[in-house]
Design a protein around this motif. Structure first.
Motif, PDB file in Angstrom:
ATOM      1  N   ALA A 157       0.834  -1.200   0.000  1.00 37.39           N
ATOM      2  CA  ALA A 157       0.000   0.000   0.000  1.00 37.39           C
ATOM      3  C   ALA A 157       0.876   1.262   0.000  1.00 37.39           C
ATOM      4  O   ALA A 157       2.100   1.173   0.093  1.00 37.39           O
ATOM      5  CB  ALA A 157      -0.928   0.001   1.206  1.00 37.39           C
ATOM      6  N   SER A 158       0.229   2.407  -0.093  1.00 37.07           N
ATOM      7  CA  SER A 158       0.953   3.685  -0.143  1.00 37.07           C
ATOM      8  C   SER A 158       0.115   4.773   0.520  1.00 37.07           C
ATOM      9  O   SER A 158      -1.088   4.602   0.768  1.00 37.07           O
ATOM     10  CB  SER A 158       1.231   4.101  -1.592  1.00 37.07           C
ATOM     11  OG  SER A 158       2.018   3.183  -2.278  1.00 37.07           O
ATOM     12  N   ASP A 163      -4.525  14.696  -6.718  1.00 33.12           N
ATOM     13  CA  ASP A 163      -4.150  15.819  -7.583  1.00 33.12           C
ATOM     14  C   ASP A 163      -5.180  15.915  -8.702  1.00 33.12           C
ATOM     15  O   ASP A 163      -5.124  15.169  -9.680  1.00 33.12           O
ATOM     16  CB  ASP A 163      -2.756  15.613  -8.170  1.00 33.12           C
ATOM     17  CG  ASP A 163      -1.669  15.571  -7.101  1.00 33.12           C
ATOM     18  OD1 ASP A 163      -1.771  16.324  -6.123  1.00 33.12           O
ATOM     19  OD2 ASP A 163      -0.718  14.774  -7.244  1.00 33.12           O
ATOM     20  N   GLY A 164      -6.141  16.830  -8.545  1.00 33.29           N
ATOM     21  CA  GLY A 164      -7.220  16.897  -9.522  1.00 33.29           C
ATOM     22  C   GLY A 164      -8.066  15.645  -9.438  1.00 33.29           C
ATOM     23  O   GLY A 164      -8.658  15.342  -8.404  1.00 33.29           O
ATOM     24  N   THR A 168      -2.150  10.253  -6.656  1.00 34.02           N
ATOM     25  CA  THR A 168      -0.713  10.142  -6.852  1.00 34.02           C
ATOM     26  C   THR A 168      -0.077   9.426  -5.666  1.00 34.02           C
ATOM     27  O   THR A 168      -0.177   9.912  -4.532  1.00 34.02           O
ATOM     28  CB  THR A 168      -0.081  11.531  -6.982  1.00 34.02           C
ATOM     29  OG1 THR A 168      -0.683  12.234  -8.067  1.00 34.02           O
ATOM     30  CG2 THR A 168       1.419  11.433  -7.207  1.00 34.02           C
ATOM     31  N   PRO A 169       0.571   8.258  -5.884  1.00 31.95           N
ATOM     32  CA  PRO A 169       1.269   7.607  -4.771  1.00 31.95           C
ATOM     33  C   PRO A 169       2.482   8.434  -4.358  1.00 31.95           C
ATOM     34  O   PRO A 169       3.314   8.784  -5.186  1.00 31.95           O
ATOM     35  CB  PRO A 169       1.675   6.246  -5.350  1.00 31.95           C
ATOM     36  CG  PRO A 169       1.683   6.438  -6.831  1.00 31.95           C
ATOM     37  CD  PRO A 169       0.675   7.495  -7.142  1.00 31.95           C
ATOM     38  N   ALA A 207       3.453  24.493  -1.027  1.00 31.53           N
ATOM     39  CA  ALA A 207       3.122  24.941  -2.378  1.00 31.53           C
ATOM     40  C   ALA A 207       2.871  23.785  -3.332  1.00 31.53           C
ATOM     41  O   ALA A 207       2.012  23.874  -4.218  1.00 31.53           O
ATOM     42  CB  ALA A 207       4.238  25.832  -2.912  1.00 31.53           C
ATOM     43  N   THR A 208       3.624  22.693  -3.176  1.00 30.86           N
ATOM     44  CA  THR A 208       3.540  21.592  -4.141  1.00 30.86           C
ATOM     45  C   THR A 208       2.933  20.312  -3.564  1.00 30.86           C
ATOM     46  O   THR A 208       2.480  19.447  -4.327  1.00 30.86           O
ATOM     47  CB  THR A 208       4.934  21.247  -4.669  1.00 30.86           C
ATOM     48  OG1 THR A 208       5.745  20.757  -3.579  1.00 30.86           O
ATOM     49  CG2 THR A 208       5.594  22.483  -5.275  1.00 30.86           C
ATOM     50  N   GLY A 209       2.954  20.152  -2.253  1.00 31.53           N
ATOM     51  CA  GLY A 209       2.495  18.914  -1.648  1.00 31.53           C
ATOM     52  C   GLY A 209       3.545  17.816  -1.664  1.00 31.53           C
ATOM     53  O   GLY A 209       3.267  16.678  -1.283  1.00 31.53           O
ATOM     54  N   ASP A 210       4.768  18.144  -2.071  1.00 26.83           N
ATOM     55  CA  ASP A 210       5.847  17.154  -2.081  1.00 26.83           C
ATOM     56  C   ASP A 210       6.362  16.924  -0.651  1.00 26.83           C
ATOM     57  O   ASP A 210       6.390  17.851   0.162  1.00 26.83           O
ATOM     58  CB  ASP A 210       7.010  17.634  -2.958  1.00 26.83           C
ATOM     59  CG  ASP A 210       6.643  17.683  -4.424  1.00 26.83           C
ATOM     60  OD1 ASP A 210       5.710  16.965  -4.825  1.00 26.83           O
ATOM     61  OD2 ASP A 210       7.277  18.459  -5.180  1.00 26.83           O
ATOM     62  N   VAL A 211       6.764  15.679  -0.368  1.00 23.39           N
ATOM     63  CA  VAL A 211       7.318  15.350   0.953  1.00 23.39           C
ATOM     64  C   VAL A 211       8.787  14.946   0.808  1.00 23.39           C
ATOM     65  O   VAL A 211       9.228  14.458  -0.240  1.00 23.39           O
ATOM     66  CB  VAL A 211       6.519  14.210   1.635  1.00 23.39           C
ATOM     67  CG1 VAL A 211       5.083  14.612   1.865  1.00 23.39           C
ATOM     68  CG2 VAL A 211       6.579  12.934   0.817  1.00 23.39           C
TER      69      VAL A 211
END
Length: 217
Positions: A157-158, A163-164, A168-169, A207-211
């Motif tokens: 799992a993830s 995103d829209g 996105t995993p 801003a991007t949701g990146d971790v």
């Protein structure tokens, strides 16, 4: 000084740092003794880790006897000044409790429910498993690898970000996603994989949701 009061549900506890009406201690009758024992045991663990500014342990009270089989995802709604949560199964239900009036409402769900979020235009978005919105309003969903628990090493799992119209995993290698939360400034994401018994922290780009920068919390 704001009172720090635990809100205890069957099998889950959360806390809110705000003034709320003090709930009277509820007697542990024959039908609810297991619930009282479970919440008291969980509350003691929480108290050992959580202290107020004067280092004195806060009082724990049973705020509401939910009589749930698996109560999870307590969310305080500032909009309607009420506590919302789910009973995942047996039976699957969505609950709402008003601590001022004492009013309690519940809605039957057609299948197992694991989490929900309040939508900005009203209403709720309900999911089968762990979910939450970050401070920027992005919807995050945690997966469950159904090979677990038969396969104790399952990691199929993830953690996903919506995103829209696309999921996105973002964080793979998960068995049972749980415990999703975000820091007040929105720059840290906290998440757990239940079988690992570890809460992880991640830097989150608002801003991007990146971790990035995964670490044990």
């Amino acid at each position: 000084m704001a009172q720090l009061q635990f809100l205890l549900l069957a099998g889950h506890c959360g806390y809110a740092k705000r003034q709320v009406p003090r709930m009277s201690r509820l007697p542990c009758g024959q039908t609810n003794r297991p619930l009282c024992r479970a919440t008291a045991q969980m509350g003691q663990t929480g108290l050992q880790a959580l202290r107020d500014g004067s280092s004195r342990l806060t009082e724990v009270v049973l705020a509401f006897d939910a009589d749930n089989y698996l109560g999870e995802t307590p969310i305080w709604s500032a909009a309607d000044q009420a506590l919302w949560w789910v009973n995942c199964e047996n039976p699957p239900e969505l609950h709402r409790w008003d601590p001022v009036s004492g009013g309690h409402a519940k809605w039957d769900m057609p299948q197992r429910i694991g989490g929900f979020v309040h939508k900005p235009d009203g209403g709720l978005l309900v999911k089968l498993h762990e979910c939450h919105c970050d401070r920027a309003g992005r919807f995050w969903i945690g997966g469950y690898d159904h090979a677990f628990p038969a396969n104790r090493d399952a990691t199929g799992a993830s953690w996903f970000r919506l995103d829209g119209d696309t999921l996105t995993p973002v964080i793979p290698g998960i068995a049972v996603a749980n415990g999703l939360a975000f820091s007040p400034d929105g720059r840290t994401m906290y998440a757990a994989d239940s079988p690992k018994r570890t809460v992880m922290a991640y830097d989150l780009d608002p801003a991007t949701g990146d971790v990035s920068n995964p670490r044990t919390f």
